[in-house]
Enzyme design. Sequence first.
Site, PDB file in Angstrom:
ATOM      1  N   ALA A 185      -6.124  -3.453   0.950  1.00  0.00           N
ATOM      2  CA  ALA A 185      -6.637  -2.367   1.820  1.00  0.00           C
ATOM      3  C   ALA A 185      -5.715  -2.206   3.018  1.00  0.00           C
ATOM      4  O   ALA A 185      -6.151  -2.142   4.159  1.00  0.00           O
ATOM      5  CB  ALA A 185      -8.065  -2.688   2.281  1.00  0.00           C
ATOM      6  N   VAL A 241      -8.159 -11.694  -6.076  1.00  0.00           N
ATOM      7  CA  VAL A 241      -7.958 -11.236  -7.456  1.00  0.00           C
ATOM      8  C   VAL A 241      -7.383 -12.389  -8.275  1.00  0.00           C
ATOM      9  O   VAL A 241      -6.401 -13.016  -7.880  1.00  0.00           O
ATOM     10  CB  VAL A 241      -7.015 -10.001  -7.489  1.00  0.00           C
ATOM     11  CG1 VAL A 241      -6.711  -9.601  -8.932  1.00  0.00           C
ATOM     12  CG2 VAL A 241      -7.643  -8.844  -6.724  1.00  0.00           C
ATOM     13  N   ARG A 275       5.245  -5.234   1.047  1.00  0.00           N
ATOM     14  CA  ARG A 275       6.603  -5.043   0.543  1.00  0.00           C
ATOM     15  C   ARG A 275       7.490  -6.209   0.983  1.00  0.00           C
ATOM     16  O   ARG A 275       7.183  -6.885   1.961  1.00  0.00           O
ATOM     17  CB  ARG A 275       7.175  -3.711   1.053  1.00  0.00           C
ATOM     18  CG  ARG A 275       6.423  -2.507   0.467  1.00  0.00           C
ATOM     19  CD  ARG A 275       6.965  -1.194   1.016  1.00  0.00           C
ATOM     20  NE  ARG A 275       8.315  -0.896   0.632  1.00  0.00           N
ATOM     21  CZ  ARG A 275       8.682  -0.365  -0.533  1.00  0.00           C
ATOM     22  NH1 ARG A 275       7.767  -0.091  -1.458  1.00  0.00           N
ATOM     23  NH2 ARG A 275       9.953  -0.105  -0.786  1.00  0.00           N
ATOM     24  N   HIS A 447      -5.763  23.971  26.828  1.00  0.00           N
ATOM     25  CA  HIS A 447      -7.146  24.042  26.358  1.00  0.00           C
ATOM     26  C   HIS A 447      -7.289  25.244  25.425  1.00  0.00           C
ATOM     27  O   HIS A 447      -6.776  26.313  25.735  1.00  0.00           O
ATOM     28  CB  HIS A 447      -8.097  24.226  27.535  1.00  0.00           C
ATOM     29  CG  HIS A 447      -9.526  24.384  27.097  1.00  0.00           C
ATOM     30  ND1 HIS A 447     -10.263  23.318  26.625  1.00  0.00           N
ATOM     31  CD2 HIS A 447     -10.330  25.483  27.022  1.00  0.00           C
ATOM     32  CE1 HIS A 447     -11.478  23.757  26.296  1.00  0.00           C
ATOM     33  NE2 HIS A 447     -11.546  25.058  26.522  1.00  0.00           N
TER      34      HIS A 447
HETATM   35  P1  FAD Z   1      14.820   2.105   2.109  1.00  0.00           P
HETATM   36  O1  FAD Z   1      14.227   3.415   2.418  1.00  0.00           O
HETATM   37  O2  FAD Z   1      14.104   1.215   1.176  1.00  0.00           O
HETATM   38  O3  FAD Z   1      16.286   2.398   1.573  1.00  0.00           O
HETATM   39  C1  FAD Z   1      17.133   1.402   1.137  1.00  0.00           C
HETATM   40  C2  FAD Z   1      18.149   1.998   0.189  1.00  0.00           C
HETATM   41  O4  FAD Z   1      19.164   1.026  -0.071  1.00  0.00           O
HETATM   42  C3  FAD Z   1      17.565   2.370  -1.166  1.00  0.00           C
HETATM   43  O5  FAD Z   1      17.907   3.703  -1.500  1.00  0.00           O
HETATM   44  C4  FAD Z   1      18.233   1.386  -2.137  1.00  0.00           C
HETATM   45  O6  FAD Z   1      18.478   1.948  -3.426  1.00  0.00           O
HETATM   46  C5  FAD Z   1      19.549   1.106  -1.424  1.00  0.00           C
HETATM   47  N1  FAD Z   1      20.148  -0.174  -1.800  1.00  0.00           N
HETATM   48  C6  FAD Z   1      19.527  -1.386  -1.845  1.00  0.00           C
HETATM   49  N2  FAD Z   1      20.427  -2.343  -2.211  1.00  0.00           N
HETATM   50  C7  FAD Z   1      21.603  -1.725  -2.390  1.00  0.00           C
HETATM   51  C8  FAD Z   1      22.897  -2.175  -2.792  1.00  0.00           C
HETATM   52  N3  FAD Z   1      23.147  -3.451  -3.060  1.00  0.00           N
HETATM   53  N4  FAD Z   1      23.884  -1.253  -2.905  1.00  0.00           N
HETATM   54  C9  FAD Z   1      23.656   0.064  -2.634  1.00  0.00           C
HETATM   55  N5  FAD Z   1      22.444   0.534  -2.265  1.00  0.00           N
HETATM   56  C10 FAD Z   1      21.453  -0.346  -2.136  1.00  0.00           C
HETATM   57  N6  FAD Z   1       7.017   4.605   6.692  1.00  0.00           N
HETATM   58  C11 FAD Z   1       6.714   5.443   7.702  1.00  0.00           C
HETATM   59  O7  FAD Z   1       7.245   5.280   8.810  1.00  0.00           O
HETATM   60  N7  FAD Z   1       5.820   6.468   7.531  1.00  0.00           N
HETATM   61  C12 FAD Z   1       5.218   6.683   6.355  1.00  0.00           C
HETATM   62  O8  FAD Z   1       4.424   7.618   6.230  1.00  0.00           O
HETATM   63  C13 FAD Z   1       5.506   5.831   5.277  1.00  0.00           C
HETATM   64  N8  FAD Z   1       4.919   6.015   4.082  1.00  0.00           N
HETATM   65  C14 FAD Z   1       5.247   5.195   3.035  1.00  0.00           C
HETATM   66  C15 FAD Z   1       4.603   5.392   1.821  1.00  0.00           C
HETATM   67  C16 FAD Z   1       4.890   4.573   0.744  1.00  0.00           C
HETATM   68  C17 FAD Z   1       4.196   4.801  -0.563  1.00  0.00           C
HETATM   69  C18 FAD Z   1       5.870   3.540   0.890  1.00  0.00           C
HETATM   70  C19 FAD Z   1       6.231   2.668  -0.280  1.00  0.00           C
HETATM   71  C20 FAD Z   1       6.495   3.335   2.097  1.00  0.00           C
HETATM   72  C21 FAD Z   1       6.193   4.150   3.195  1.00  0.00           C
HETATM   73  N9  FAD Z   1       6.769   3.965   4.444  1.00  0.00           N
HETATM   74  C22 FAD Z   1       6.447   4.786   5.485  1.00  0.00           C
HETATM   75  C23 FAD Z   1       7.759   2.901   4.682  1.00  0.00           C
HETATM   76  C24 FAD Z   1       9.201   3.486   4.651  1.00  0.00           C
HETATM   77  O9  FAD Z   1       9.420   4.104   3.414  1.00  0.00           O
HETATM   78  C25 FAD Z   1      10.219   2.398   4.891  1.00  0.00           C
HETATM   79  O10 FAD Z   1       9.925   1.721   6.089  1.00  0.00           O
HETATM   80  C26 FAD Z   1      11.617   2.980   4.986  1.00  0.00           C
HETATM   81  O11 FAD Z   1      11.967   3.669   3.817  1.00  0.00           O
HETATM   82  C27 FAD Z   1      12.639   1.887   5.255  1.00  0.00           C
HETATM   83  O12 FAD Z   1      13.904   2.450   5.335  1.00  0.00           O
HETATM   84  P2  FAD Z   1      15.225   1.644   4.956  1.00  0.00           P
HETATM   85  O13 FAD Z   1      16.339   2.610   5.119  1.00  0.00           O
HETATM   86  O14 FAD Z   1      15.251   0.384   5.697  1.00  0.00           O
HETATM   87  O15 FAD Z   1      15.054   1.250   3.433  1.00  0.00           O
HETATM   88  P1  NAD Z   2       0.200  -3.743   3.985  1.00  0.00           P
HETATM   89  O1  NAD Z   2       0.804  -4.974   4.516  1.00  0.00           O
HETATM   90  O2  NAD Z   2      -0.076  -2.613   4.881  1.00  0.00           O
HETATM   91  O3  NAD Z   2      -1.186  -4.077   3.266  1.00  0.00           O
HETATM   92  C1  NAD Z   2      -1.289  -4.987   2.232  1.00  0.00           C
HETATM   93  C2  NAD Z   2      -2.723  -5.460   2.153  1.00  0.00           C
HETATM   94  O4  NAD Z   2      -2.875  -6.182   0.969  1.00  0.00           O
HETATM   95  C3  NAD Z   2      -3.115  -6.379   3.312  1.00  0.00           C
HETATM   96  O5  NAD Z   2      -4.330  -5.956   3.866  1.00  0.00           O
HETATM   97  C4  NAD Z   2      -3.223  -7.735   2.652  1.00  0.00           C
HETATM   98  O6  NAD Z   2      -4.186  -8.568   3.248  1.00  0.00           O
HETATM   99  C5  NAD Z   2      -3.637  -7.349   1.255  1.00  0.00           C
HETATM  100  N1  NAD Z   2      -3.303  -8.350   0.234  1.00  0.00           N
HETATM  101  C6  NAD Z   2      -2.188  -9.089   0.142  1.00  0.00           C
HETATM  102  N2  NAD Z   2      -2.243  -9.862  -0.973  1.00  0.00           N
HETATM  103  C7  NAD Z   2      -3.411  -9.591  -1.579  1.00  0.00           C
HETATM  104  C8  NAD Z   2      -4.040 -10.045  -2.770  1.00  0.00           C
HETATM  105  N3  NAD Z   2      -3.450 -10.940  -3.567  1.00  0.00           N
HETATM  106  N4  NAD Z   2      -5.249  -9.555  -3.087  1.00  0.00           N
HETATM  107  C9  NAD Z   2      -5.862  -8.629  -2.293  1.00  0.00           C
HETATM  108  N5  NAD Z   2      -5.313  -8.161  -1.160  1.00  0.00           N
HETATM  109  C10 NAD Z   2      -4.105  -8.618  -0.814  1.00  0.00           C
HETATM  110  O7  NAD Z   2       1.171  -3.326   2.777  1.00  0.00           O
HETATM  111  P2  NAD Z   2       1.213  -2.003   1.908  1.00  0.00           P
HETATM  112  O8  NAD Z   2      -0.025  -1.211   2.082  1.00  0.00           O
HETATM  113  O9  NAD Z   2       1.633  -2.437   0.549  1.00  0.00           O
HETATM  114  O10 NAD Z   2       2.409  -1.233   2.577  1.00  0.00           O
HETATM  115  C11 NAD Z   2       3.717  -1.828   2.607  1.00  0.00           C
HETATM  116  C12 NAD Z   2       4.483  -1.387   3.813  1.00  0.00           C
HETATM  117  O11 NAD Z   2       4.820  -0.022   3.719  1.00  0.00           O
HETATM  118  C13 NAD Z   2       3.668  -1.574   5.084  1.00  0.00           C
HETATM  119  O12 NAD Z   2       4.231  -2.646   5.800  1.00  0.00           O
HETATM  120  C14 NAD Z   2       3.834  -0.320   5.854  1.00  0.00           C
HETATM  121  O13 NAD Z   2       4.490  -0.549   7.054  1.00  0.00           O
HETATM  122  C15 NAD Z   2       4.698   0.594   4.977  1.00  0.00           C
HETATM  123  N6  NAD Z   2       3.963   1.877   4.838  1.00  0.00           N
HETATM  124  C16 NAD Z   2       3.779   2.613   5.957  1.00  0.00           C
HETATM  125  C17 NAD Z   2       3.049   3.784   5.877  1.00  0.00           C
HETATM  126  C18 NAD Z   2       2.828   4.576   7.128  1.00  0.00           C
HETATM  127  O14 NAD Z   2       3.537   4.342   8.106  1.00  0.00           O
HETATM  128  N7  NAD Z   2       1.887   5.493   7.152  1.00  0.00           N
HETATM  129  C19 NAD Z   2       2.505   4.191   4.677  1.00  0.00           C
HETATM  130  C20 NAD Z   2       2.699   3.395   3.559  1.00  0.00           C
HETATM  131  C21 NAD Z   2       3.441   2.224   3.647  1.00  0.00           C
END
Ligand code: FAD
Ligand code: NAD
Length: 473
Positions: A185, A241, A275, A447
């Site tokens: 969650a 789980v 993650r 407002h």
């Molecule tokens: P990444 O975006 O993961 O990019 C890393 C890149 O490096 C990838 O393209 C990968 O292919 C490349 N790479 C890796 N290893 C190599 C290598 N050896 N050679 C060449 N290329 C390589 N964050 C927010 O702030 N707001 C949100 O609303 C939000 N929503 C999210 C929703 C979901 C479903 C998920 C999964 C994540 C979300 N996040 C959000 C988190 C956000 O996506 C990450 O924090 C962000 O993408 C991190 O950026 P980064 O550039 O560090 O890494």
């Molecule tokens: P999260 O860390 O937000 O939540 C993971 C949840 O899973 C936690 O509450 C944790 O206690 C629970 N959990 C862990 N192991 C478990 C288990 N074995 N069984 C049941 N529950 C368990 O991670 P996320 O939701 O996977 O998101 C990953 C990252 O992506 C976050 O760190 C977040 O920063 C980023 N993200 C950001 C946004 C945004 O900014 N709006 C949106 C999506 C993702």
Amino acid sequence: MFDVVIIGSGPAGYVAAIRAAQLGLNTACIEKSFDSEGKSQLGGTCLNVGCIPSKALLDSSHRYSDALNHFSDHGIEVSKPKLDIPKMMERKNKVVAQLTAGVGGLFKANKVTAIFGEAKVLNSNQVEVLIDNKSEIIETKNIVIASGSLPINIPVAPIDQKNIVDSTGALEFLSVPKKLGIIGAGVIGLELGSVWARLGSEVTILEAMDDFLPMADHKISKDVLKEFNKQGLNINLGCKVTSAKATAKNVKVGFKKKDGDEELIVDKLIVAVGRKPNTANLFDENSGLALDEKGFIPVNDFCETEVKNIWAVGDVVRGPMLAHKASEEGIMVVERIAGKHAEMHYDLVPSVIYTHPEVAWVGKNEAELSESGIEFKSGSFPFAASGRALATGESTGFVKVIADKKTDTILGVHAFGPSAADIVQQGVVAMEFGASAEDLGLTIFSHPTVSEALHEAAMAVNGNAIHIGNRKK
Ligand code: FAD
Ligand code: NAD
């Protein structure tokens, strides 16, 4: 020789690359990711399988839910809206394609060299890139590692990306699962759970911890839990789980609660338990780099690694895994490489959960301040007393401003409600400039806007709110 080679084109890497090129540095950005058609994929997790596609689906599902449940509140009668999930997905994919193509366009415009292949750091001046199984050595003065993160997998629930999926799979369902289970969650569980619940899934979330959203303001966590359960998310805390098995018909999830073993049967299961840094095979053993115990690359406040001229930014280093944090670190690093003074204000990285209503915060919450022994005062304003929130029919939640008890400096802004992200962003700006609660109270807010709740909450800190009985603390 390049001035800087950046590994990864996510929000950390591509933003760093553009800024580096703007600063006159000869810049390359290496990306290893290809889409299902073999086309190179810029933009990282955020643009391809994270922030952007999830927000596209949150927006589409919100419109559907509004049409289904709320239009009639406004005196608009429509026949039951019909879902076309493949079309919804096509729209989401178009948004992603437009933005990732935009990154390619920005690279060209700024003369960033894009290299498509898998990078490995050999030493502080050499990166090996595997392109079509051929190795090429790239020489550079600086290396910025921005390789991002990957979903954590748990052995008890093996991902098949069909019935048991991670966040990437959960953005691709082509029909609405009748029953959807989610492990975790956290942010992803709540956002993607909201998407599918709005589209009609019966959603059950299993969370290991007994606390819900422990990182948020405690009153907000409590209210959010109540609201999301009301919205049909069915959040179960304290669930361990123990197994998840996909059969031809469904997925059977076994879990332990305080009172004993239970079973949940769902059509699809999303695993969203956090993650992990993407650091496998990233550097040569002689590079001098080492990972910490969780697989992150250790860095100082300026994102310098232990090896001179090698930097690391974004999800691959400590701190929240957020796109805006990643991008700002990328900018800071290349500015420092270019000899500028640049630093990050890590205390002011805002957090947002894009549910409806949104949840957002910046700075410290009351529990954190109490733990640190910092004396504070706070003021809250409920959206139920906001004219604009009532006019739009979105009056759930509140805004809270927390300030230092003596100096009145704002220490935190927390919101649950309409446009909470944008409201908290105004708090970020105020805090960046060292504003006091009084400063915000003396600021003129248009407002009627929902932002007026921030104005009133700031005034409430010192007992001066106009539209509520003041709750001074
Ligand atoms: P990444 O975006 O993961 O990019 C890393 C890149 O490096 C990838 O393209 C990968 O292919 C490349 N790479 C890796 N290893 C190599 C290598 N050896 N050679 C060449 N290329 C390589 N964050 C927010 O702030 N707001 C949100 O609303 C939000 N929503 C999210 C929703 C979901 C479903 C998920 C999964 C994540 C979300 N996040 C959000 C988190 C956000 O996506 C990450 O924090 C962000 O993408 C991190 O950026 P980064 O550039 O560090 O890494
Ligand atoms: P999260 O860390 O937000 O939540 C993971 C949840 O899973 C936690 O509450 C944790 O206690 C629970 N959990 C862990 N192991 C478990 C288990 N074995 N069984 C049941 N529950 C368990 O991670 P996320 O939701 O996977 O998101 C990953 C990252 O992506 C976050 O760190 C977040 O920063 C980023 N993200 C950001 C946004 C945004 O900014 N709006 C949106 C999506 C993702």
